[in-house]
Scaffold this motif. Sequence first.
Motif, PDB file in Angstrom:
ATOM      1  N   VAL A   1      39.379 -45.914 -55.737  1.00  0.00           N
ATOM      2  CA  VAL A   1      39.665 -45.216 -57.094  1.00  0.00           C
ATOM      3  C   VAL A   1      39.148 -46.303 -58.143  1.00  0.00           C
ATOM      4  CG1 VAL A   1      41.353 -44.225 -58.674  1.00  0.00           C
ATOM      5  CG2 VAL A   1      41.059 -43.370 -56.371  1.00  0.00           C
TER       6      VAL A   1
ATOM      7  N   LEU B   1      36.027 -45.801 -60.618  1.00  0.00           N
ATOM      8  CA  LEU B   1      36.414 -46.175 -62.140  1.00  0.00           C
ATOM      9  C   LEU B   1      35.563 -47.139 -62.816  1.00  0.00           C
ATOM     10  CD1 LEU B   1      40.166 -45.483 -62.541  1.00  0.00           C
ATOM     11  CD2 LEU B   1      38.296 -43.904 -63.263  1.00  0.00           C
ATOM     12  N   SER B   2      35.305 -48.436 -62.104  1.00  0.00           N
ATOM     13  CA  SER B   2      34.761 -49.532 -62.593  1.00  0.00           C
ATOM     14  C   SER B   2      33.285 -48.836 -62.729  1.00  0.00           C
ATOM     15  CB  SER B   2      34.530 -50.658 -61.558  1.00  0.00           C
ATOM     16  OG  SER B   2      36.033 -51.096 -61.744  1.00  0.00           O
TER      17      SER B   2
ATOM     18  N   ILE C   1      31.873 -46.040 -63.065  1.00  0.00           N
ATOM     19  CA  ILE C   1      31.830 -45.178 -64.239  1.00  0.00           C
ATOM     20  C   ILE C   1      31.616 -46.039 -65.411  1.00  0.00           C
ATOM     21  CG2 ILE C   1      32.821 -43.354 -65.503  1.00  0.00           C
ATOM     22  CD1 ILE C   1      33.653 -42.197 -62.493  1.00  0.00           C
ATOM     23  N   GLU C   2      32.724 -46.676 -65.603  1.00  0.00           N
ATOM     24  CA  GLU C   2      32.674 -47.677 -66.738  1.00  0.00           C
ATOM     25  C   GLU C   2      31.430 -48.360 -67.059  1.00  0.00           C
ATOM     26  OE1 GLU C   2      34.155 -48.218 -70.381  1.00  0.00           O
ATOM     27  OE2 GLU C   2      35.692 -47.657 -68.980  1.00  0.00           O
TER      28      GLU C   2
ATOM     29  N   SER D   1      38.475 -45.805 -68.894  1.00  0.00           N
ATOM     30  CA  SER D   1      39.507 -45.633 -68.502  1.00  0.00           C
ATOM     31  C   SER D   1      40.195 -47.196 -68.536  1.00  0.00           C
ATOM     32  CB  SER D   1      39.458 -45.446 -66.908  1.00  0.00           C
ATOM     33  OG  SER D   1      40.837 -45.642 -66.213  1.00  0.00           O
TER      34      SER D   1
ATOM     35  N   GLY E   1      40.847 -49.020 -65.525  1.00  0.00           N
ATOM     36  CA  GLY E   1      40.001 -49.526 -64.202  1.00  0.00           C
ATOM     37  C   GLY E   1      39.672 -50.990 -64.216  1.00  0.00           C
TER      38      GLY E   1
ATOM     39  N   SER F   1      37.124 -52.330 -66.891  1.00  0.00           N
ATOM     40  CA  SER F   1      37.867 -52.194 -68.240  1.00  0.00           C
ATOM     41  C   SER F   1      38.921 -53.268 -68.600  1.00  0.00           C
ATOM     42  CB  SER F   1      38.503 -50.746 -68.480  1.00  0.00           C
ATOM     43  OG  SER F   1      37.764 -49.599 -68.214  1.00  0.00           O
TER      44      SER F   1
END
Length: 159
Positions: A13, A17-18, A20-21, A129, A132, A135
């Motif tokens: 996960v 998320l990383s 996508i960021e 997020s 993440g 982030s």
Amino acid sequence: MVVPFALWLPLFVGLILSGIELGAVTIRHTALERALDETVRDVRLGTGTNYTHDSLKTEICNTAAILPDCTNKLKLEMVKMNVRSWVDPNRTADCIDTALPVNPVRSFTYGRDNELMLLRACYKYSPISPAGGLSSALRQDDQGFTAIVSTSAFVQEPS
């Protein structure tokens, strides 16, 4: 089966998320770079248009339509550079602090014929997020915003 799944799920996960960021940061930065380059190209061509701080900002935001709330979260800085007595420009960009009222223009000097000008654009955005992996590694202000900075230089063409 449940124990290995529970152990590996947070890693996957976080990786997703990383990713996508990173994609979102790349798209935003590319849009800002392209918009700044196109705007500087128009200025450099000397089409007879008298550019102001607000008109440059509006043109950059219209070109980079993917940047949400661009007019409020974009700050421009334009300074004259002297090639004969070179002084490095300030390395830190003056970005908008959303916790404070709108900052005045830091420095926006109009160039004369044959002067080297540095135009720096700083756009603040909120990460997708904050939890993440990528982030949390990005530098953020007190409100949780991260800055994207693009810089362009041009020589003011003679009239």
